[in-house]
Design an enzyme around this catalytic site. Structure first.
Site, PDB file in Angstrom:
ATOM      1  CB  CYS A  42     -45.123 -68.321 -65.898  1.00 26.15           C
ATOM      2  SG  CYS A  42     -45.316 -66.913 -64.789  1.00 26.15           S
ATOM      3  CG  ASP A 166     -49.362 -74.113 -64.637  1.00 28.97           C
ATOM      4  OD1 ASP A 166     -48.369 -73.394 -64.889  1.00 28.97           O
ATOM      5  OD2 ASP A 166     -49.777 -74.317 -63.483  1.00 28.97           O
ATOM      6  CG  HIS A 168     -45.781 -72.193 -63.429  1.00 25.53           C
ATOM      7  ND1 HIS A 168     -46.971 -71.694 -63.903  1.00 25.53           N
ATOM      8  CD2 HIS A 168     -45.122 -71.140 -62.882  1.00 25.53           C
ATOM      9  CE1 HIS A 168     -47.027 -70.392 -63.637  1.00 25.53           C
ATOM     10  NE2 HIS A 168     -45.920 -70.035 -63.031  1.00 25.53           N
TER      11      HIS A 168
END
Length: 213
Positions: A42, A166, A168
């Protein structure tokens, strides 16, 4: 040219006073280039998102580095041992700062927050950053160790939220609306960050083209 989505934060709901990243960027996330970095990549993906902004708004001749190239840079800088290359070790805001300085000769401001319930203390600094620089911000923590991009700040009375992008997400490129609906791009209230985690924020000190005189 990259086929990654551009400016995934656009069309988010707006209320109160909002301050956003200035300029275009690409959304890098797990597996977006076919490389499987699930569970540890990440920080690299958020750095790549910032590098895509650098390419589009600051230094066009510098390509976005791969995860392996990022690791090699950190080894060359002697921040990491040779064994770091090809590993699955994560990186945080400090490493992101080093790579940005190496690739673009751009310094970064690091803001350390001792615990999540003290994030309110950095809102003014983030607002100032988006107004005067407009570059994306990297955020990481210890307990909440997942790195994320911060593309804006919302201030509504005594409440504040950060616009989280994000990295992810795993899957084929979708629409901005899909990412918003699934929570991969969202306003996150300060109270929803972990109070038990410290946070480090990396703020690249470079102005977007539209803010340069």
């Amino acid at each position: 040219m990259s086929d990654l989505l551009i400016n995934v934060h656009e069309s988010v709901d707006i209320s109160g006073d909002c301050y956003f990243v200035n300029g275009n960027y690409e959304y890098y996330h797990y597996l977006c280039d076919g490389f499987d970095d699930r569970g540890w990549g990440c920080g690299y993906r958020t750095l790549q998102t910032i590098c895509s902004w650098m390419k589009r708004n600051y230094q066009e001749d510098q390509k976005v580095p791969s995860i392996r190239e990022i690791q090699e840079i950190l080894v060359q800088l002697e921040d990491k041992p040779k064994s770091f290359g090809g590993s699955r070790q994560w990186i945080g805001s400090f490493e992101v700062c080093l790579v940005i300085d190496k690739l673009y000769d751009v310094p970064c401001k690091i803001i350390h927050v001792n615990k999540g319930d003290e994030l309110q203390s950095v809102i003014d600094s983030l607002v100032s950053h988006f107004v005067h620089f407009g570059s994306p911000v990297m955020m990481g923590g210890d307990v909440d160790c997942s790195s994320k991009g911060i593309m804006g700040v919302n201030v509504c009375g005594s409440d504040a939220s950060l616009l989280v992008v994000d990295p992810h997400y795993v899957g084929k490129e979708q629409t901005r609306e899909f990412l918003h609906n699934k929570g991969w791009v969202k306003w996150q209230s300060l109270k929803d960050f972990l109070s038990s985690s410290f946070y480090n924020l990396c703020l690249p000190q470079v102005r977007a083209k539209s803010l340069q005189k």
